[in-house]
Write a protein that holds these residues in place. Structure first.
Motif, PDB file in Angstrom:
ATOM      1  N   MET A  65      -4.533  -4.060  -1.255  1.00  0.00           N
ATOM      2  CA  MET A  65      -3.217  -3.456  -1.424  1.00  0.00           C
ATOM      3  C   MET A  65      -2.117  -4.510  -1.409  1.00  0.00           C
ATOM      4  O   MET A  65      -2.332  -5.642  -0.959  1.00  0.00           O
ATOM      5  CB  MET A  65      -2.965  -2.438  -0.312  1.00  0.00           C
ATOM      6  CG  MET A  65      -3.879  -1.230  -0.338  1.00  0.00           C
ATOM      7  SD  MET A  65      -3.354  -0.001   0.857  1.00  0.00           S
ATOM      8  CE  MET A  65      -1.729   0.436   0.232  1.00  0.00           C
ATOM      9  N   LYS A  66      -0.936  -4.103  -1.873  1.00  0.00           N
ATOM     10  CA  LYS A  66       0.202  -5.023  -1.895  1.00  0.00           C
ATOM     11  C   LYS A  66       0.564  -5.494  -0.483  1.00  0.00           C
ATOM     12  O   LYS A  66       1.030  -6.619  -0.290  1.00  0.00           O
ATOM     13  CB  LYS A  66       1.417  -4.347  -2.538  1.00  0.00           C
ATOM     14  CG  LYS A  66       2.555  -5.308  -2.850  1.00  0.00           C
ATOM     15  CD  LYS A  66       3.705  -4.605  -3.528  1.00  0.00           C
ATOM     16  CE  LYS A  66       4.768  -5.615  -3.947  1.00  0.00           C
ATOM     17  NZ  LYS A  66       5.265  -6.445  -2.830  1.00  0.00           N
ATOM     18  N   GLN A  67       0.307  -4.628   0.512  1.00  0.00           N
ATOM     19  CA  GLN A  67       0.622  -4.986   1.897  1.00  0.00           C
ATOM     20  C   GLN A  67      -0.217  -6.155   2.409  1.00  0.00           C
ATOM     21  O   GLN A  67       0.073  -6.718   3.470  1.00  0.00           O
ATOM     22  CB  GLN A  67       0.422  -3.782   2.821  1.00  0.00           C
ATOM     23  CG  GLN A  67       1.478  -2.693   2.665  1.00  0.00           C
ATOM     24  CD  GLN A  67       1.150  -1.730   1.533  1.00  0.00           C
ATOM     25  OE1 GLN A  67       0.364  -2.046   0.647  1.00  0.00           O
ATOM     26  NE2 GLN A  67       1.760  -0.553   1.568  1.00  0.00           N
ATOM     27  N   SER A  68      -1.233  -6.542   1.652  1.00  0.00           N
ATOM     28  CA  SER A  68      -2.054  -7.688   2.051  1.00  0.00           C
ATOM     29  C   SER A  68      -1.261  -8.986   2.014  1.00  0.00           C
ATOM     30  O   SER A  68      -1.734 -10.013   2.514  1.00  0.00           O
ATOM     31  CB  SER A  68      -3.288  -7.802   1.142  1.00  0.00           C
ATOM     32  OG  SER A  68      -4.139  -6.685   1.299  1.00  0.00           O
ATOM     33  N   VAL A  87      -3.617  -7.578  -6.389  1.00  0.00           N
ATOM     34  CA  VAL A  87      -3.446  -6.154  -6.080  1.00  0.00           C
ATOM     35  C   VAL A  87      -4.501  -5.364  -6.846  1.00  0.00           C
ATOM     36  O   VAL A  87      -4.541  -5.381  -8.074  1.00  0.00           O
ATOM     37  CB  VAL A  87      -2.032  -5.672  -6.464  1.00  0.00           C
ATOM     38  CG1 VAL A  87      -1.880  -4.187  -6.148  1.00  0.00           C
ATOM     39  CG2 VAL A  87      -0.975  -6.481  -5.721  1.00  0.00           C
ATOM     40  N   ALA A  89      -5.692  -2.104  -5.353  1.00  0.00           N
ATOM     41  CA  ALA A  89      -5.761  -0.737  -4.822  1.00  0.00           C
ATOM     42  C   ALA A  89      -4.369  -0.256  -4.464  1.00  0.00           C
ATOM     43  O   ALA A  89      -3.506  -1.039  -4.042  1.00  0.00           O
ATOM     44  CB  ALA A  89      -6.664  -0.695  -3.595  1.00  0.00           C
ATOM     45  N   ASP A  90      -4.146   1.056  -4.632  1.00  0.00           N
ATOM     46  CA  ASP A  90      -2.890   1.686  -4.241  1.00  0.00           C
ATOM     47  C   ASP A  90      -3.055   2.534  -2.986  1.00  0.00           C
ATOM     48  O   ASP A  90      -2.089   2.832  -2.289  1.00  0.00           O
ATOM     49  CB  ASP A  90      -2.361   2.578  -5.378  1.00  0.00           C
ATOM     50  CG  ASP A  90      -2.024   1.777  -6.622  1.00  0.00           C
ATOM     51  OD1 ASP A  90      -1.479   0.665  -6.460  1.00  0.00           O
ATOM     52  OD2 ASP A  90      -2.311   2.249  -7.737  1.00  0.00           O
ATOM     53  N   ASP A  91      -4.286   2.942  -2.716  1.00  0.00           N
ATOM     54  CA  ASP A  91      -4.592   3.804  -1.581  1.00  0.00           C
ATOM     55  C   ASP A  91      -5.183   2.963  -0.457  1.00  0.00           C
ATOM     56  O   ASP A  91      -6.155   2.226  -0.665  1.00  0.00           O
ATOM     57  CB  ASP A  91      -5.580   4.897  -2.012  1.00  0.00           C
ATOM     58  CG  ASP A  91      -5.889   5.877  -0.898  1.00  0.00           C
ATOM     59  OD1 ASP A  91      -5.345   5.721   0.220  1.00  0.00           O
ATOM     60  OD2 ASP A  91      -6.684   6.815  -1.128  1.00  0.00           O
ATOM     61  N   VAL A  92      -4.622   3.083   0.735  1.00  0.00           N
ATOM     62  CA  VAL A  92      -5.094   2.298   1.872  1.00  0.00           C
ATOM     63  C   VAL A  92      -6.547   2.611   2.214  1.00  0.00           C
ATOM     64  O   VAL A  92      -7.259   1.809   2.814  1.00  0.00           O
ATOM     65  CB  VAL A  92      -4.185   2.537   3.104  1.00  0.00           C
ATOM     66  CG1 VAL A  92      -4.332   3.970   3.622  1.00  0.00           C
ATOM     67  CG2 VAL A  92      -4.477   1.529   4.206  1.00  0.00           C
TER      68      VAL A  92
END
Length: 252
Positions: A65-68, A87, A89-92
């Motif tokens: 995910m982008k939060q990575s 990036v 994946a959009d789903d955690v």
């Protein structure tokens, strides 16, 4: 020499994991996330190799995910030189499976041309222990898994591996894939000045599509459940009673 270190964003190892009430997976709402501990050890080892003058650049890469990007900033604060975020994946709750990760890493390796890939032996969320081995097969590189000691000497690496029977030391030809175990080192804490510096270090963002890799899951989770609760222990008066109880349980 350039080292590539893959890192993964996972539930912090101090957090008690809870299963969703409907059994569809692990509850990730408002849960603290951090770098996979084995990957943190790999980052530390790469930095130590650079400090020893055996490595010129440490590049970290994360796929998910982008939060990575927060995980990558942690690696940069530890001392990595630059980072790549893919990036995918959009789903955690979507976990990119090892084969897809290995294919993306192969594309990154082809692009970056590192001499060494240092990775954690497994991620603590799925315990797959497969990505390093798959990447070795895709690249046709040598591999050394479960490393507790690494010595780079020219075009070879001497690696001490932790195996069921104890320790095994092997020599592999560079370039190589090495997956690290817990006893390799103790990762450093990032200092406040280094955390501030990490914000200015290069972090490139790409997507799985940029590398032409399909990350659609091949596995389907049927159900997730808590482990069985451990039965309460009992006290015995003497050795004779202990032996009798063990016989009843079929343990002897």
């Amino acid at each position: 020499m350039k080292v590539l270190v893959p890192v993964k964003r996972v539930i912090d190892y101090n957090v008690k994991v809870r299963v969703k009430a409907d059994g569809t997976g692990v509850d990730l709402a408002n849960v603290k996330m951090s770098m996979n501990p084995f990957d943190e050890i790999a980052v530390e080892e790469a930095i130590r190799l650079r400090e020893a003058g055996k490595v010129a650049e440490v590049v970290v890469v994360s796929i998910g995910m982008k939060q990575s990007d927060q995980t990558l900033r942690t690696a940069l604060a530890m001392g990595a030189d630059r980072a790549i975020l893919v990036v995918a994946a959009d789903d955690v709750h979507q976990d990119i499976e090892p084969l897809a990760v290995a294919k993306i890493l192969k594309a990154v390796v082809d692009e970056e041309k590192p001499d060494l890939v240092l990775a954690g032996k497994q991620a603590i969320d799925n315990d797959m222990n497969a990505t390093g081995q798959m990447l070795s097969a895709l690249l046709g590189w040598s591999q050394a898994t479960f490393a507790s000691d690494i010595d780079i000497d020219g075009d070879h690496a001497t690696v001490t591996r932790e195996v069921d029977g104890g320790l095994r030391t092997i020599k592999v030809k560079m370039p190589t894939i090495i997956t690290v175990d817990l006893r390799l080192n103790e990762p450093r804490y990032a200092s406040l000045p280094n955390i501030m510096k990490a914000k200015k270090k290069p972090l490139d963002q790409k997507t799985a599509a940029d590398y032409g890799v399909d990350v659609s899951p091949r596995l389907e989770i049927i159900s997730t459940g808590e482990p069985d609760e451990r039965a309460a222990g009992i006290k015995v008066a003497d050795v004779a009673e202990l032996v009798a109880k063990l016989k009843e349980a079929g343990a002897v």
